[in-house]
Write a protein that holds these residues in place. Structure first.
Motif, PDB file in Angstrom:
ATOM      1  N   TRP A  94      17.995   1.492   7.571  1.00  0.00           N
ATOM      2  CA  TRP A  94      18.243   1.990   6.442  1.00  0.00           C
ATOM      3  C   TRP A  94      18.358   3.447   6.500  1.00  0.00           C
ATOM      4  CZ3 TRP A  94      14.819  -0.802   2.266  1.00  0.00           C
ATOM      5  CH2 TRP A  94      15.268  -2.097   2.363  1.00  0.00           C
ATOM      6  N   THR A  95      18.992   4.071   5.534  1.00  0.00           N
ATOM      7  CA  THR A  95      19.264   5.684   5.324  1.00  0.00           C
ATOM      8  C   THR A  95      17.893   6.039   4.871  1.00  0.00           C
ATOM      9  OG1 THR A  95      20.032   5.675   3.080  1.00  0.00           O
ATOM     10  CG2 THR A  95      21.887   5.376   4.913  1.00  0.00           C
ATOM     11  N   ILE A  96      17.479   7.364   4.893  1.00  0.00           N
ATOM     12  CA  ILE A  96      16.394   8.028   4.330  1.00  0.00           C
ATOM     13  C   ILE A  96      16.449   7.935   2.831  1.00  0.00           C
ATOM     14  CG2 ILE A  96      17.778  10.445   4.290  1.00  0.00           C
ATOM     15  CD1 ILE A  96      14.370  11.082   4.936  1.00  0.00           C
ATOM     16  N   ASP A  97      17.685   7.850   2.285  1.00  0.00           N
ATOM     17  CA  ASP A  97      17.682   7.683   0.698  1.00  0.00           C
ATOM     18  C   ASP A  97      17.406   6.359   0.361  1.00  0.00           C
ATOM     19  OD1 ASP A  97      18.743  10.493   0.385  1.00  0.00           O
ATOM     20  OD2 ASP A  97      20.817   9.709   0.877  1.00  0.00           O
ATOM     21  N   ARG A  98      17.700   5.411   1.010  1.00  0.00           N
ATOM     22  CA  ARG A  98      17.437   3.872   0.574  1.00  0.00           C
ATOM     23  C   ARG A  98      15.850   3.833   0.948  1.00  0.00           C
ATOM     24  NH1 ARG A  98      20.227  -1.633   3.191  1.00  0.00           N
ATOM     25  NH2 ARG A  98      19.007  -2.899   1.612  1.00  0.00           N
ATOM     26  N   LEU A  99      15.437   4.239   1.887  1.00  0.00           N
ATOM     27  CA  LEU A  99      14.012   4.282   2.272  1.00  0.00           C
ATOM     28  C   LEU A  99      13.136   4.969   1.294  1.00  0.00           C
ATOM     29  CD1 LEU A  99      13.847   4.268   6.081  1.00  0.00           C
ATOM     30  CD2 LEU A  99      13.330   2.356   4.800  1.00  0.00           C
ATOM     31  N   GLU A 100      13.608   6.205   0.988  1.00  0.00           N
ATOM     32  CA  GLU A 100      12.620   6.627  -0.239  1.00  0.00           C
ATOM     33  C   GLU A 100      12.798   5.854  -1.627  1.00  0.00           C
ATOM     34  OE1 GLU A 100      13.711  11.428   1.176  1.00  0.00           O
ATOM     35  OE2 GLU A 100      15.066  10.494   0.060  1.00  0.00           O
ATOM     36  N   ALA A 101      13.776   5.281  -1.933  1.00  0.00           N
ATOM     37  CA  ALA A 101      13.983   4.528  -3.173  1.00  0.00           C
ATOM     38  C   ALA A 101      13.090   3.347  -2.985  1.00  0.00           C
ATOM     39  CB  ALA A 101      15.378   4.352  -3.346  1.00  0.00           C
ATOM     40  N   PHE A 102      13.237   2.854  -1.817  1.00  0.00           N
ATOM     41  CA  PHE A 102      12.148   1.640  -1.454  1.00  0.00           C
ATOM     42  C   PHE A 102      10.800   2.012  -1.572  1.00  0.00           C
ATOM     43  CE2 PHE A 102       9.836  -0.988   1.412  1.00  0.00           C
ATOM     44  CZ  PHE A 102      10.264  -2.409   0.828  1.00  0.00           C
ATOM     45  N   THR A 103      10.378   3.125  -1.046  1.00  0.00           N
ATOM     46  CA  THR A 103       9.257   3.778  -1.101  1.00  0.00           C
ATOM     47  C   THR A 103       8.558   3.835  -2.453  1.00  0.00           C
ATOM     48  OG1 THR A 103       9.381   4.607   1.151  1.00  0.00           O
ATOM     49  CG2 THR A 103       7.438   5.368  -0.212  1.00  0.00           C
ATOM     50  N   ALA A 104       9.358   4.338  -3.303  1.00  0.00           N
ATOM     51  CA  ALA A 104       9.059   4.705  -4.690  1.00  0.00           C
ATOM     52  C   ALA A 104       8.703   3.502  -5.736  1.00  0.00           C
ATOM     53  CB  ALA A 104      10.212   5.707  -5.438  1.00  0.00           C
ATOM     54  N   ALA A 105       9.447   2.457  -5.079  1.00  0.00           N
ATOM     55  CA  ALA A 105       9.448   1.132  -6.049  1.00  0.00           C
ATOM     56  C   ALA A 105       8.198   0.100  -5.313  1.00  0.00           C
ATOM     57  CB  ALA A 105      10.577   0.405  -6.003  1.00  0.00           C
ATOM     58  N   HIS A 106       7.649   0.516  -4.128  1.00  0.00           N
ATOM     59  CA  HIS A 106       6.833  -0.403  -3.614  1.00  0.00           C
ATOM     60  C   HIS A 106       5.252   0.225  -3.244  1.00  0.00           C
ATOM     61  CE1 HIS A 106      10.345  -2.400  -2.933  1.00  0.00           C
ATOM     62  NE2 HIS A 106       9.819  -3.582  -3.022  1.00  0.00           N
ATOM     63  N   ASP A 107       4.398  -0.515  -3.046  1.00  0.00           N
ATOM     64  CA  ASP A 107       3.084   0.117  -2.495  1.00  0.00           C
ATOM     65  C   ASP A 107       2.391  -0.901  -1.473  1.00  0.00           C
ATOM     66  OD1 ASP A 107       2.074  -1.577  -4.374  1.00  0.00           O
ATOM     67  OD2 ASP A 107       1.335  -0.065  -5.637  1.00  0.00           O
ATOM     68  N   GLY A 108       1.319  -0.917  -1.168  1.00  0.00           N
ATOM     69  CA  GLY A 108       0.830  -1.725  -0.370  1.00  0.00           C
ATOM     70  C   GLY A 108       1.196  -1.850   1.258  1.00  0.00           C
ATOM     71  N   GLU A 109       1.091  -3.029   1.583  1.00  0.00           N
ATOM     72  CA  GLU A 109       1.598  -3.485   3.143  1.00  0.00           C
ATOM     73  C   GLU A 109       3.076  -3.391   2.916  1.00  0.00           C
ATOM     74  OE1 GLU A 109       0.114  -7.097   4.650  1.00  0.00           O
ATOM     75  OE2 GLU A 109      -1.924  -6.924   3.508  1.00  0.00           O
ATOM     76  N   ALA A 110       3.996  -3.179   2.147  1.00  0.00           N
ATOM     77  CA  ALA A 110       5.236  -3.449   2.283  1.00  0.00           C
ATOM     78  C   ALA A 110       5.764  -1.985   2.833  1.00  0.00           C
ATOM     79  CB  ALA A 110       5.954  -3.568   0.889  1.00  0.00           C
ATOM     80  N   LEU A 111       4.943  -0.866   2.841  1.00  0.00           N
ATOM     81  CA  LEU A 111       5.162   0.453   3.275  1.00  0.00           C
ATOM     82  C   LEU A 111       4.694   0.890   4.654  1.00  0.00           C
ATOM     83  CD1 LEU A 111       4.646   2.267  -0.102  1.00  0.00           C
ATOM     84  CD2 LEU A 111       6.547   1.361   0.826  1.00  0.00           C
ATOM     85  N   GLU A 112       4.006  -0.240   5.215  1.00  0.00           N
ATOM     86  CA  GLU A 112       3.563   0.048   6.693  1.00  0.00           C
ATOM     87  C   GLU A 112       4.996   0.203   7.553  1.00  0.00           C
ATOM     88  OE1 GLU A 112       1.705   0.682  10.172  1.00  0.00           O
ATOM     89  OE2 GLU A 112       1.098   1.093   7.989  1.00  0.00           O
ATOM     90  N   GLN A 113       6.159  -0.481   7.448  1.00  0.00           N
ATOM     91  CA  GLN A 113       7.282  -0.376   8.145  1.00  0.00           C
ATOM     92  C   GLN A 113       7.717   0.899   7.898  1.00  0.00           C
ATOM     93  OE1 GLN A 113       9.786  -4.037   8.072  1.00  0.00           O
ATOM     94  NE2 GLN A 113      10.890  -2.875  10.013  1.00  0.00           N
ATOM     95  N   VAL A 114       7.968   1.232   6.717  1.00  0.00           N
ATOM     96  CA  VAL A 114       8.591   2.608   6.338  1.00  0.00           C
ATOM     97  C   VAL A 114       7.748   3.550   6.974  1.00  0.00           C
ATOM     98  CG1 VAL A 114       9.000   4.010   4.381  1.00  0.00           C
ATOM     99  CG2 VAL A 114       9.562   1.602   4.055  1.00  0.00           C
ATOM    100  N   ARG A 115       6.543   3.784   6.991  1.00  0.00           N
ATOM    101  CA  ARG A 115       5.954   4.669   7.517  1.00  0.00           C
ATOM    102  C   ARG A 115       6.181   4.784   9.012  1.00  0.00           C
ATOM    103  NH1 ARG A 115       1.839   5.616  10.914  1.00  0.00           N
ATOM    104  NH2 ARG A 115       1.575   3.341  11.194  1.00  0.00           N
ATOM    105  N   VAL A 116       6.390   3.869   9.678  1.00  0.00           N
ATOM    106  CA  VAL A 116       6.494   3.759  11.160  1.00  0.00           C
ATOM    107  C   VAL A 116       8.085   4.108  11.426  1.00  0.00           C
ATOM    108  CG1 VAL A 116       6.778   2.136  13.212  1.00  0.00           C
ATOM    109  CG2 VAL A 116       4.686   2.047  11.693  1.00  0.00           C
ATOM    110  N   VAL A 117       8.714   3.613  10.767  1.00  0.00           N
ATOM    111  CA  VAL A 117      10.532   3.981  10.735  1.00  0.00           C
ATOM    112  C   VAL A 117      10.754   5.430  10.461  1.00  0.00           C
ATOM    113  CG1 VAL A 117      12.823   3.709   9.740  1.00  0.00           C
ATOM    114  CG2 VAL A 117      11.319   1.854  10.373  1.00  0.00           C
ATOM    115  N   ALA A 118       9.811   6.005   9.503  1.00  0.00           N
ATOM    116  CA  ALA A 118      10.180   7.245   9.314  1.00  0.00           C
ATOM    117  C   ALA A 118       9.477   8.221  10.188  1.00  0.00           C
ATOM    118  CB  ALA A 118       9.417   7.729   7.799  1.00  0.00           C
ATOM    119  N   GLN A 119       8.305   7.974  10.822  1.00  0.00           N
ATOM    120  CA  GLN A 119       7.604   8.632  11.744  1.00  0.00           C
ATOM    121  C   GLN A 119       8.629   8.740  12.953  1.00  0.00           C
ATOM    122  OE1 GLN A 119       3.393   8.347  11.461  1.00  0.00           O
ATOM    123  NE2 GLN A 119       3.178   8.702  13.755  1.00  0.00           N
TER     124      GLN A 119
END
Length: 178
Positions: A17-42
């Motif tokens: 996913w692009t950073i724009d798409r991940l930022e939008a996903f992060t803005a719309a979610h919370d909790g466990e769904a964001l662990e993968q975003v954290r790892v991918v972004a890092q």
């Protein structure tokens, strides 16, 4: 999309996913769904072939996902802070400090000390008799260890003074903690 058999939830492959798409996903979610975003972004932060501004944007996304994924439990809060401290320290070490509060060593030191309200000498003294401590006190010492893991690396970036002295004291006691 696969399904997580243990939890019956869909697994998303966010790695492409692009950073724009991940930022939008992060803005719309919370909790466990964001662990993968954290790892991918890092993981993008660590890519030396990307320009510094892009890596810092990825780091901000990782910090945001980390903040939004954890609950209010003391262990969750300690995990969130520990992960943020580690990433912020890495950025300061490898991409350099700057005026942004997330990459300012003095701000990181203040945040660290706020998360470690106990005195490092008290923590050291409690370690000596930790076998006799109640489980919850041992857990508190363990959280202090996790929250001080970056202290020795951070101390190198601090100006002489009270904050540097306290961070250095936590660095000295870190390996004694359970």
């Amino acid at each position: 999309m696969q399904e997580d058999v243990r939890r019956g939830r869909p697994i998303r492959d966010l790695g492409d996913w692009t950073i724009d798409r991940l930022e939008a996903f992060t803005a719309a979610h919370d909790g466990e769904a964001l662990e993968q975003v954290r790892v991918v972004a890092q993981s993008h932060v660590y890519r030396s072939g990307e320009p510094r501004p892009a890596r810092l944007r990825w780091a901000k996304l990782s910090l945001l996902a980390n903040e939004r994924l954890h609950g209010d439990d003391p262990w969750e809060q300690a995990r969130m802070a520990g992960q943020a401290f580690a990433l912020r320290t890495w950025v300061i070490e490898h991409l350099g400090p700057d005026a942004d509060p997330d990459w300012d060593p003095a701000v990181l030191a203040a945040d660290t000390l706020a998360a470690l309200p106990a005195d490092p000498d008290d923590a050291r003294a409690r370690c000596a008799g930790r076998r006799d401590l109640p489980v919850e006190h041992i857990g508190e010492l363990r959280r202090q260890k996790n929250l001080s893991a970056h202290a020795s690396r951070l101390a190198a970036f601090l100006r002489p003074g009270a904050a540097k002295d306290r961070i250095a004291a936590w660095a000295a006691v870190h390996n004694l903690l359970p």
